[in-house]
Design a protein around this motif. Structure first.
Motif, PDB file in Angstrom:
ATOM      1  N   GLY A  17       0.866  -1.182   0.000  1.00 18.42           N
ATOM      2  CA  GLY A  17       0.000   0.000   0.000  1.00 18.42           C
ATOM      3  C   GLY A  17       0.901   1.230   0.000  1.00 18.42           C
ATOM      4  N   PRO A  18       0.328   2.393   0.260  1.00 19.10           N
ATOM      5  CA  PRO A  18       1.141   3.618   0.230  1.00 19.10           C
ATOM      6  C   PRO A  18       2.364   3.566   1.142  1.00 19.10           C
ATOM      7  CG  PRO A  18      -1.190   4.155   0.365  1.00 19.10           C
ATOM      8  CD  PRO A  18      -1.105   2.669   0.485  1.00 19.10           C
ATOM      9  N   VAL A  37       6.422  -7.802  -0.788  1.00 19.27           N
ATOM     10  CA  VAL A  37       5.377  -8.797  -1.055  1.00 19.27           C
ATOM     11  C   VAL A  37       4.021  -8.240  -0.648  1.00 19.27           C
ATOM     12  CG1 VAL A  37       6.953 -10.751  -0.755  1.00 19.27           C
ATOM     13  CG2 VAL A  37       5.612  -9.945   1.200  1.00 19.27           C
ATOM     14  N   LYS A  39      -0.236  -9.632  -0.373  1.00 15.70           N
ATOM     15  CA  LYS A  39      -1.093 -10.816  -0.515  1.00 15.70           C
ATOM     16  C   LYS A  39      -2.117 -10.655  -1.636  1.00 15.70           C
ATOM     17  CE  LYS A  39      -4.563  -9.607   2.938  1.00 15.70           C
ATOM     18  NZ  LYS A  39      -5.244  -9.942   4.158  1.00 15.70           N
ATOM     19  N   GLN A  48     -10.612   4.196  -1.958  1.00 16.61           N
ATOM     20  CA  GLN A  48      -9.624   4.356  -0.890  1.00 16.61           C
ATOM     21  C   GLN A  48      -9.261   5.817  -0.702  1.00 16.61           C
ATOM     22  OE1 GLN A  48      -9.677   1.109   0.559  1.00 16.61           O
ATOM     23  NE2 GLN A  48      -7.760   1.809   1.404  1.00 16.61           N
ATOM     24  N   GLN A 113      -6.038   6.864  -4.629  1.00 17.96           N
ATOM     25  CA  GLN A 113      -4.871   6.123  -4.158  1.00 17.96           C
ATOM     26  C   GLN A 113      -4.214   5.273  -5.249  1.00 17.96           C
ATOM     27  OE1 GLN A 113      -5.694   4.309  -0.392  1.00 17.96           O
ATOM     28  NE2 GLN A 113      -4.149   2.734  -0.665  1.00 17.96           N
ATOM     29  N   VAL A 138       1.650 -13.005  -2.486  1.00 18.37           N
ATOM     30  CA  VAL A 138       2.641 -13.622  -1.587  1.00 18.37           C
ATOM     31  C   VAL A 138       2.404 -13.085  -0.180  1.00 18.37           C
ATOM     32  CG1 VAL A 138       5.092 -13.856  -1.059  1.00 18.37           C
ATOM     33  CG2 VAL A 138       4.344 -13.755  -3.453  1.00 18.37           C
ATOM     34  N   GLU A 196      -5.842 -14.430   6.637  1.00 22.14           N
ATOM     35  CA  GLU A 196      -4.519 -15.014   6.368  1.00 22.14           C
ATOM     36  C   GLU A 196      -4.455 -16.515   6.654  1.00 22.14           C
ATOM     37  OE1 GLU A 196      -4.592 -11.990   7.850  1.00 22.14           O
ATOM     38  OE2 GLU A 196      -3.560 -10.790   6.332  1.00 22.14           O
ATOM     39  N   TRP A 330     -17.142   3.668  -6.879  1.00 22.49           N
ATOM     40  CA  TRP A 330     -16.683   2.867  -5.737  1.00 22.49           C
ATOM     41  C   TRP A 330     -17.469   3.271  -4.514  1.00 22.49           C
ATOM     42  CZ3 TRP A 330     -14.007   4.464  -1.189  1.00 22.49           C
ATOM     43  CH2 TRP A 330     -13.328   3.463  -0.504  1.00 22.49           C
ATOM     44  N   PRO A 362     -11.316   8.240   8.136  1.00 23.82           N
ATOM     45  CA  PRO A 362     -10.621   8.765   6.956  1.00 23.82           C
ATOM     46  C   PRO A 362     -10.974  10.203   6.588  1.00 23.82           C
ATOM     47  CG  PRO A 362     -12.327   7.197   6.298  1.00 23.82           C
ATOM     48  CD  PRO A 362     -12.409   7.326   7.780  1.00 23.82           C
ATOM     49  N   GLY A 365      -8.614  12.990   5.890  1.00 25.08           N
ATOM     50  CA  GLY A 365      -7.644  12.743   4.821  1.00 25.08           C
ATOM     51  C   GLY A 365      -6.231  12.562   5.331  1.00 25.08           C
ATOM     52  N   ASN A 369      -1.487   9.829   4.126  1.00 26.29           N
ATOM     53  CA  ASN A 369      -0.389  10.781   4.280  1.00 26.29           C
ATOM     54  C   ASN A 369       0.520  10.398   5.445  1.00 26.29           C
ATOM     55  OD1 ASN A 369      -1.025  13.112   2.312  1.00 26.29           O
ATOM     56  ND2 ASN A 369      -2.990  12.662   3.255  1.00 26.29           N
ATOM     57  N   SER A 371       0.726   7.583   6.901  1.00 24.23           N
ATOM     58  CA  SER A 371       1.330   6.261   6.654  1.00 24.23           C
ATOM     59  C   SER A 371       2.556   6.372   5.758  1.00 24.23           C
ATOM     60  CB  SER A 371       0.302   5.338   5.989  1.00 24.23           C
ATOM     61  OG  SER A 371      -0.777   5.117   6.854  1.00 24.23           O
TER      62      SER A 371
HETATM   63  P1  FAD Z   1      -2.898  -0.267   3.226  1.00 25.06           P
HETATM   64  O1  FAD Z   1      -3.182   0.744   2.198  1.00 25.06           O
HETATM   65  O2  FAD Z   1      -4.019  -0.928   3.901  1.00 25.06           O
HETATM   66  O3  FAD Z   1      -1.971  -1.339   2.529  1.00 25.06           O
HETATM   67  C1  FAD Z   1      -1.696  -2.570   3.129  1.00 25.06           C
HETATM   68  C2  FAD Z   1      -1.262  -3.530   2.049  1.00 25.06           C
HETATM   69  O4  FAD Z   1      -0.798  -4.714   2.670  1.00 25.06           O
HETATM   70  C3  FAD Z   1      -2.387  -3.935   1.124  1.00 25.06           C
HETATM   71  O5  FAD Z   1      -1.957  -3.818  -0.213  1.00 25.06           O
HETATM   72  C4  FAD Z   1      -2.693  -5.362   1.512  1.00 25.06           C
HETATM   73  O6  FAD Z   1      -3.109  -6.153   0.415  1.00 25.06           O
HETATM   74  C5  FAD Z   1      -1.366  -5.838   2.035  1.00 25.06           C
HETATM   75  N1  FAD Z   1      -1.466  -6.899   3.042  1.00 25.06           N
HETATM   76  C6  FAD Z   1      -2.310  -6.979   4.070  1.00 25.06           C
HETATM   77  N2  FAD Z   1      -2.060  -8.065   4.796  1.00 25.06           N
HETATM   78  C7  FAD Z   1      -1.030  -8.689   4.215  1.00 25.06           C
HETATM   79  C8  FAD Z   1      -0.310  -9.870   4.507  1.00 25.06           C
HETATM   80  N3  FAD Z   1      -0.612 -10.638   5.555  1.00 25.06           N
HETATM   81  N4  FAD Z   1       0.696 -10.221   3.690  1.00 25.06           N
HETATM   82  C9  FAD Z   1       1.021  -9.461   2.611  1.00 25.06           C
HETATM   83  N5  FAD Z   1       0.376  -8.338   2.308  1.00 25.06           N
HETATM   84  C10 FAD Z   1      -0.637  -7.949   3.096  1.00 25.06           C
HETATM   85  N6  FAD Z   1      -6.121   8.467   3.824  1.00 25.06           N
HETATM   86  C11 FAD Z   1      -5.735   9.694   3.396  1.00 25.06           C
HETATM   87  O7  FAD Z   1      -4.608  10.096   3.614  1.00 25.06           O
HETATM   88  N7  FAD Z   1      -6.578  10.502   2.740  1.00 25.06           N
HETATM   89  C12 FAD Z   1      -7.824  10.129   2.477  1.00 25.06           C
HETATM   90  O8  FAD Z   1      -8.559  10.882   1.861  1.00 25.06           O
HETATM   91  C13 FAD Z   1      -8.274   8.855   2.904  1.00 25.06           C
HETATM   92  N8  FAD Z   1      -9.496   8.419   2.628  1.00 25.06           N
HETATM   93  C14 FAD Z   1      -9.839   7.158   2.938  1.00 25.06           C
HETATM   94  C15 FAD Z   1     -11.074   6.726   2.602  1.00 25.06           C
HETATM   95  C16 FAD Z   1     -11.462   5.460   2.914  1.00 25.06           C
HETATM   96  C17 FAD Z   1     -12.843   5.079   2.548  1.00 25.06           C
HETATM   97  C18 FAD Z   1     -10.592   4.573   3.561  1.00 25.06           C
HETATM   98  C19 FAD Z   1     -11.025   3.172   3.884  1.00 25.06           C
HETATM   99  C20 FAD Z   1      -9.364   4.995   3.909  1.00 25.06           C
HETATM  100  C21 FAD Z   1      -8.967   6.296   3.607  1.00 25.06           C
HETATM  101  N9  FAD Z   1      -7.726   6.772   3.961  1.00 25.06           N
HETATM  102  C22 FAD Z   1      -7.361   8.033   3.593  1.00 25.06           C
HETATM  103  C23 FAD Z   1      -6.799   5.935   4.692  1.00 25.06           C
HETATM  104  C24 FAD Z   1      -5.805   5.258   3.784  1.00 25.06           C
HETATM  105  O9  FAD Z   1      -6.425   4.491   2.796  1.00 25.06           O
HETATM  106  C25 FAD Z   1      -4.911   4.378   4.607  1.00 25.06           C
HETATM  107  O10 FAD Z   1      -4.508   5.062   5.748  1.00 25.06           O
HETATM  108  C26 FAD Z   1      -3.692   3.987   3.817  1.00 25.06           C
HETATM  109  O11 FAD Z   1      -4.057   3.205   2.715  1.00 25.06           O
HETATM  110  C27 FAD Z   1      -2.738   3.223   4.695  1.00 25.06           C
HETATM  111  O12 FAD Z   1      -1.685   2.784   3.940  1.00 25.06           O
HETATM  112  P2  FAD Z   1      -0.907   1.484   4.347  1.00 25.06           P
HETATM  113  O13 FAD Z   1       0.075   1.278   3.273  1.00 25.06           O
HETATM  114  O14 FAD Z   1      -0.413   1.627   5.732  1.00 25.06           O
HETATM  115  O15 FAD Z   1      -1.983   0.324   4.403  1.00 25.06           O
END
Ligand code: FAD
Length: 688
Positions: A17-18, A37, A39, A48, A113, A138, A196, A330, A362, A365, A369, A371
């Motif tokens: 993710g981000p 990796v 999943k 998102q 996103q 993975v 998982e 969405w 969320p 916003g 950011n 993260s």
């Molecule tokens: P994630 O984006 O959740 O990425 C996690 C990744 O890990 C995923 O790709 C997942 O497939 C993978 N994964 C999970 N478990 C495993 C595993 N066991 N093994 C391997 N891979 C795995 N944030 C903003 O800044 N601005 C916004 O406007 C905003 N709006 C949002 C609106 C909604 C409706 C939602 C739900 C969230 C919003 N957010 C917003 C929050 C934002 O989406 C998250 O904070 C951000 O995506 C977090 O990034 P991340 O990389 O930490 O986690």
């Protein structure tokens, strides 16, 4: 385990993710061997997160793709507040600028996103020369840390078993499978179960393949239900509320006048709505769902939640205006709650970042950011330590710096989301209602926090300021070297040398001109995310003989074979590979000459490429873009100047006089691996 393949890797990133992609970007930019990796079998394509703070854009720009986001995004300039008037009907009560004026060279924008993940993937491909790729489908099955080896720089103490999923196993299930519209319920916190174990069992029973990876460092970026966090045994602390919100990305058909503005709408009785105008005519609606409430277990029944119900709620809130749509891109729903992990790392070998360690609503916003910014803080530290450039002791600053930001975020969201979800007060006697004045006030104050620019890191080996070092999760204090412990008086004196460059905050930007070609640059554009520390020499008025003597003396010390600059540079590498020296002087550009007035160390020579013309800048008037007035804005004395150290992530670590060379030496001894022997720089020595 004879037939399970085994391999070593410097850094393993779990989750793309981000936050995981930001970590991977640093590895690519620092030239570190890494694997990523995830999943799931695809990146996010729609929905998102969408809001990008000023600080995230500054970071994107330092990585090299700020322009792509800026160009494609929708720009939000104004926030309109809508509240019930005396007749109970909603009306516009206020307008405020979306981003505080003058805060950054960027303003807040919105873009989904999936596009941001695309920019990251392209950037990682380019800078890693296609060696770092996201391996999809993975996931980790087990994780062990060999505690006896954690302090050994050459060891690979973290062992992770990885499992490859089939295409079907790696595809997330949609809530309504017959629908053409994508929903994000599978990533919503309305789902409690973790899939998982199930996926691993399925893969095992069909004889799916697995492998063993020995990593120096592991970064868990696997989102709110983080497997890595659970493997380390950390629970999130915090609570959920009864507020349930739906989210829809639609192309609206409406007579509501502010549909292309960011709006906060509080209806008298039907809940609240937030309008976020987006790219491609889309509008995101955050809609409070008053008809859905959590059951006795505190969880809402997600099967009751469908786009029709969410949209009906929106129509009620925005009435008497009409709202309709033909196209929905969405939708999802979530339950507001605020949680933060007690610890962000284990043994400074496994780190957690992003939603894995903090979750919240969320609407402000923030999630994506903050993260990404977690990993912008962590990535270069892990990268430089894995490469043997920096000392392991810098790693403790990740948790101390970012846990505080996470806590601030949780507190901010707690206050903000309650004010947003509350019913507006009917009058001053209505104690149960939310005062709209208080809401506006929180919104305006929150704007500073929400820009990402209020982050101010505490003292550590990397930040020389007074005050107590931050506490770690276990109550111990974060590492500080001798050089970084200073008194409040000494700190005030240092800060006084550059009042506009707060120590602990990101290096602010004003325009300066390149001495050699007169081109104006926002100075921050020169602070690229390439893993280098930077010394910014405010050389002052170099045409004054006494000041010139100070600059010469400083440069002589910098250039000395035994000093940190050469000791930090690996043998044979260019002198600016680990620490880059940039100069801003205040004399007139046309009265000064690069080669005559500036010692060679400020614009190093290479036999192949000649002098470096991109390191000396001047605070002077440009032909076409006005005057940045950088010395005045940075609060630096135009005659005497000063010296600033910026970390690879642009945060200001130290400020001193040109004579405080010994302290700079101590700063770098505290955080970098300095070689005892002189690093040879064939290129520079050749001209001597
Ligand atoms: P994630 O984006 O959740 O990425 C996690 C990744 O890990 C995923 O790709 C997942 O497939 C993978 N994964 C999970 N478990 C495993 C595993 N066991 N093994 C391997 N891979 C795995 N944030 C903003 O800044 N601005 C916004 O406007 C905003 N709006 C949002 C609106 C909604 C409706 C939602 C739900 C969230 C919003 N957010 C917003 C929050 C934002 O989406 C998250 O904070 C951000 O995506 C977090 O990034 P991340 O990389 O930490 O986690």
């Amino acid at each position: 385990n004879g037939h399970i393949p085994e391999s070593n890797i410097d850094v393993l990133i779990i989750g793309a993710g981000p936050s995981g992609l930001m970590a991977a970007a640093w590895m690519a930019h620092c030239g570190v061997k890494a694997r990523v990796v995830d999943k799931r079998n695809t990146k996010v394509f729609c929905g998102q997160a969408d809001g990008l703070q000023c600080r995230s854009l500054e970071i994107f720009d330092s990585l090299g793709f700020g322009d792509r986001a800026w160009k494609e995004a929708n720009h939000m300039l104004e926030i309109c507040m809508w509240n019930p008037g005396s007749d109970g009907v909603i009306c516009r009560s206020d307008r405020i600028p979306d981003t505080i004026v003058g805060l950054s060279r960027f303003q807040q924008i919105v873009l989904q996103q999936g596009r941001i993940e695309r920019f990251f993937l392209d950037n990682i491909k380019k800078y890693s020369k296609d060696t770092i790729k996201v391996e999809r489908g993975v996931l980790p099955e087990s994780l062990e840390i060999d505690v006896s080896k954690v302090e050994d720089d050459s060891a690979y103490p973290v062992t992770v078993k990885l499992r490859q999923l089939s295409e079907e196993e790696a595809t997330p299930k949609q809530q309504i499978t017959a629908s053409k519209v994508n929903d994000g319920i599978f990533r919503s916190n309305l789902i409690v179960e973790d899939d998982e174990d199930d996926l691993i069992k399925k893969s095992q029973s069909r004889g799916g393949s697995s492998e063993i990876v020995h990593a120096k460092y592991v970064i868990g970026c696997d989102g709110a239900r983080s497997w890595t966090r659970r493997a380390l045994g950390f629970d999130l602390d915090g609570e959920a509320t009864d507020f349930i919100w739906g989210v829809m990305d639609i192309i609206p058909i409406t007579d509501f006048p502010d549909i292309r503005m960011r709006c906060a709408i509080h209806s008298a009785e039907n809940g609240s709505l937030m309008v976020i105008p987006r790219e491609n005519k889309l509008v995101r609606l955050y809609i409070q769902l008053k008809e859905v409430t959590p059951d006795a277990s505190g969880r809402a029944d997600r099967t009751k939640i469908a786009p029709e119900l969410i949209f009906r709620s929106a129509q009620k809130i925005i009435a008497p205006y009409n709202l309709d749509y033909q196209y929905c891109d969405w939708w999802t729903a979530y339950q507001i709650g605020q949680r933060v992990a007690p610890k962000f790392e284990a043994h400074e070998r496994v780190f957690l970042a992003g939603d894995a360690v903090h979750t919240h609503s969320p609407k402000a916003g923030q999630g994506m950011n903050v993260s990404m910014q977690d990993c912008f803080n962590l990535g270069w530290k892990v990268g430089l330590v894995a490469k043997g450039v920096a000392k392991r002791s810098i790693l403790s600053s990740y948790q101390s710096e970012r846990r505080r930001v996470a806590q601030d975020l949780i507190d901010f969201d707690h206050r903000f989301s309650r004010l947003f979800s509350g019913r507006p007060a009917k009058d001053v006697m209505d104690a149960e209602g939310v005062s709209m004045e208080e809401f506006k006030d929180a919104f305006e104050k929150g704007n500073m926090f929400a820009s990402g620019l209020s982050v101010n890191y505490g003292p550590s080996t990397l930040i020389v300021k007074s005050g107590d070092a931050a506490e770690q999760g276990d109550g111990s204090k974060v590492a500080q070297s001798k050089a970084t412990q200073i008194t409040a008086d000494a700190f005030a004196k240092r800060q006084g040398l550059a009042t506009g460059i707060p120590i602990g905050m990101r290096f602010n930007s004003f325009k300066v001109l390149n001495q050699s070609d007169a081109r104006p640059w926002h100075f921050q554009e020169r602070l690229k995310a390439d893993g280098r520390f930077r010394i910014i020499l405010f050389a002052g008025n170099v045409l004054d003989a006494a000041q010139k003597a100070r600059v010469d003396k400083f440069c002589e010390a910098l250039d000395a074979p035994t000093n940190f600059l050469r000791a930090a540079t690996p043998g044979g590498a260019p002198i600016d590979s680990v620490i880059e020296v940039l100069t801003i002087h205040s004399s007139k550009r046309t009265d000064t000459e690069l080669l005559r007035d500036f010692p060679e160390i400020l614009h190093p020579f290479s036999e192949q490429h000649g002098w470096d013309y991109n390191k000396v800048f001047v605070d002077d008037v440009s032909y076409h873009e006005g005057f940045g007035d950088a010395y005045v804005n940075y609060g630096v004395d135009k005659e005497r100047g000063c010296v600033v150290i910026a970390r690879p992530d642009q945060y200001v670590g130290w400020i001193g006089e040109l004579e405080d060379f010994e302290e700079m030496q101590q700063y770098f001894e505290g955080c970098l691996v300095l070689r005892g022997t002189q690093a040879t720089n064939g290129q520079t020595l050749a001209v001597r």
